[in-house]
Design an enzyme around this catalytic site. Structure first.
Site, mmCIF file in Angstrom:
data_model
loop_
_atom_site.group_PDB
_atom_site.id
_atom_site.type_symbol
_atom_site.label_atom_id
_atom_site.label_comp_id
_atom_site.label_asym_id
_atom_site.label_seq_id
_atom_site.Cartn_x
_atom_site.Cartn_y
_atom_site.Cartn_z
ATOM 1 N N GLU A 34 10.192 -0.600 -13.475
ATOM 2 C CA GLU A 34 8.836 -0.986 -13.186
ATOM 3 C C GLU A 34 8.418 -1.981 -14.314
ATOM 4 O O GLU A 34 7.414 -2.886 -14.081
ATOM 5 C CB GLU A 34 7.959 0.347 -13.332
ATOM 6 C CG GLU A 34 7.966 1.229 -12.366
ATOM 7 C CD GLU A 34 7.538 0.713 -10.951
ATOM 8 O OE1 GLU A 34 6.395 -0.197 -11.113
ATOM 9 O OE2 GLU A 34 8.387 0.838 -10.047
ATOM 10 N N CYS A 189 2.243 -8.207 4.481
ATOM 11 C CA CYS A 189 0.907 -8.339 4.245
ATOM 12 C C CYS A 189 1.004 -9.341 2.965
ATOM 13 O O CYS A 189 0.524 -9.244 2.045
ATOM 14 C CB CYS A 189 0.014 -7.092 3.895
ATOM 15 S SG CYS A 189 -1.891 -7.337 3.787
ATOM 16 N N CYS A 195 0.632 -10.219 10.881
ATOM 17 C CA CYS A 195 -0.010 -8.859 11.237
ATOM 18 C C CYS A 195 0.565 -8.326 12.409
ATOM 19 O O CYS A 195 0.220 -7.009 12.818
ATOM 20 C CB CYS A 195 -1.337 -9.458 11.620
ATOM 21 S SG CYS A 195 -2.250 -10.005 9.943
ATOM 22 N N CYS A 204 -7.183 -2.353 10.433
ATOM 23 C CA CYS A 204 -7.402 -3.427 9.370
ATOM 24 C C CYS A 204 -8.597 -4.106 9.802
ATOM 25 O O CYS A 204 -8.561 -4.857 10.855
ATOM 26 C CB CYS A 204 -6.071 -4.268 9.393
ATOM 27 S SG CYS A 204 -6.192 -5.465 8.081
#
Length: 334
Positions: A34, A189, A195, A204
């Site tokens: 991370e 995205c 899409c 959406c």
DNA sequence: AATACGGGGTC
DNA sequence: GACCCAGTATT
């Protein structure tokens, strides 16, 4: 089907699998990944993560290492403050948490270099706990889904997004959900979203109103000016010694110009050659040891991230020649 | 609330 | 060349 269920189903079929930090999942391994992945793309991180975990396989091995060695293994990743906090954090966990990462959000966030999003990532990925993250991917996915066209830096907007993120969060398959919403942001995205492939298309709002291109809304960019920064190195007939930059400002505490990490061997050689042409006649014979000493032995790249004790072990010579190299640096101006 | 911090990828 | 990226700490 809830958003979470759609994302989880999509993730299992189309998400990223087999990334180095996705096996042998422990808080330590997730944490390192991370931190490395903050503002840094997956493909960039992978080789660094492999080398880093090979050298520091456990939190205790990291905590017991010197900061210089940690920085060496970070060299080339950028945002070096991350590495210093990483090292400091490992020592805090060793000394104040019996060597184990705390498993609650508040204590994680209190650790150096760990903010809310990273803390929640550790909890949801390594402990499968329902804490939502809100990184660049999640912001983009959720802002588009709810057609939030506000600039995403406002306090109220961010508070709202955190609430939305936590509401959407799966309560059971937390690890898969967290991975899924990131993968969705990274691969579907995107800035130019796909899409037609998106599992969230039907709900959406940005898709409905065709506003994907305006979201996420970025604040107006500020004008920039350039300033000239310096690093300095000294050399004699067979040694090159670099100064450490100040602890504040650009490239804090670093030992060489960052561009040395891009094509380090070429740059370092060029600098050394250029200098020696002015100073010595037989520079060919003299360059070799310089290159050797600026080589990062781990990667054989020539990255010159000297640590002070390394420089001292090399024997800091009386400076025969001083080189000052200037670098253009862009900063924002109000 | 704005800014610094980096190197690499993308269009 | 502008913009973006698994953000955080500082001011």
């Amino acid at each position: 089907m809830s958003i979470a269920e759609k994302i989880i189903a999509w993730q299992k079929k189309h998400g990223r699998h087999g990334l180095p930090w996705q096996h042998n999942i422990t808080p330590y391994r997730v944490w390192v990944s991370e931190i490395m992945l903050q503002q840094t793309q997956v493909t960039t991180v992978i080789p660094y993560y492999q080398r880093f975990m090979s050298r520091f396989p456990s939190l205790i091995s990291l905590a017991n290492a010197s900061e210089d060695v940690v920085i060496e293994h970070w060299a080339g990743l950028g945002y070096y403050r991350r590495a210093r906090y990483l090292h400091l954090c490992s020592q805090v966990v060793r000394d104040q948490h019996n060597g184990d990462f705390p498993s609650n959000a508040d204590e994680l966030i209190a650790l150096p270099g760990i903010g809310k999003s990273t803390a929640h990532a550790i909890l949801s990925i390594s402990h499968n706990m329902p804490y939502a993250i809100l990184d660049g991917n999640v912001k983009r996915v959720l802002a588009r889904y709810h057609n939030i066209s506000d600039v995403l830096t406002g306090v109220e907007t961010m508070r709202n997004l955190w609430k939305i993120a936590q509401t959407a969060m799966s309560q059971t398959e937390c690890r898969t959900y967290t991975q899924g919403i990131m993968d969705l942001g990274a691969n579907i995205c995107k800035r130019q979203p796909l899409c037609d492939l998106c599992p969230l298309q039907s709900g959406c709002k940005a898709y409905k109103y065709n506003t994907q291109g305006n979201i996420p809304n970025k604040p107006r960019k500020k004008l920039k000016r350039t300033e000239t920064c310096y690093f300095r190195c000294y050399m004699n007939s067979n040694r090159l010694w670099m100064e450490q930059r100040p602890s504040s400002g650009i490239w804090p505490k670093l030992w060489s110009p960052p561009y040395c990490t891009t094509k380090p061997c070429e740059k370092t050689r060029h600098i050394a050659l250029a200098s020696f042409r002015h100073t010595f006649t037989h520079f060919h014979m003299l360059v070799h040891p310089i290159i050797i000493h600026t080589v990062d032995p781990r990667r054989n790249t020539g990255g010159a991230w000297f640590a002070l004790d390394q420089a001292e072990r090399m024997g800091i010579p009386a400076a025969v020649k001083k080189i000052i190299k200037s670098i253009q640096h862009e900063t924002k101006v109000s």
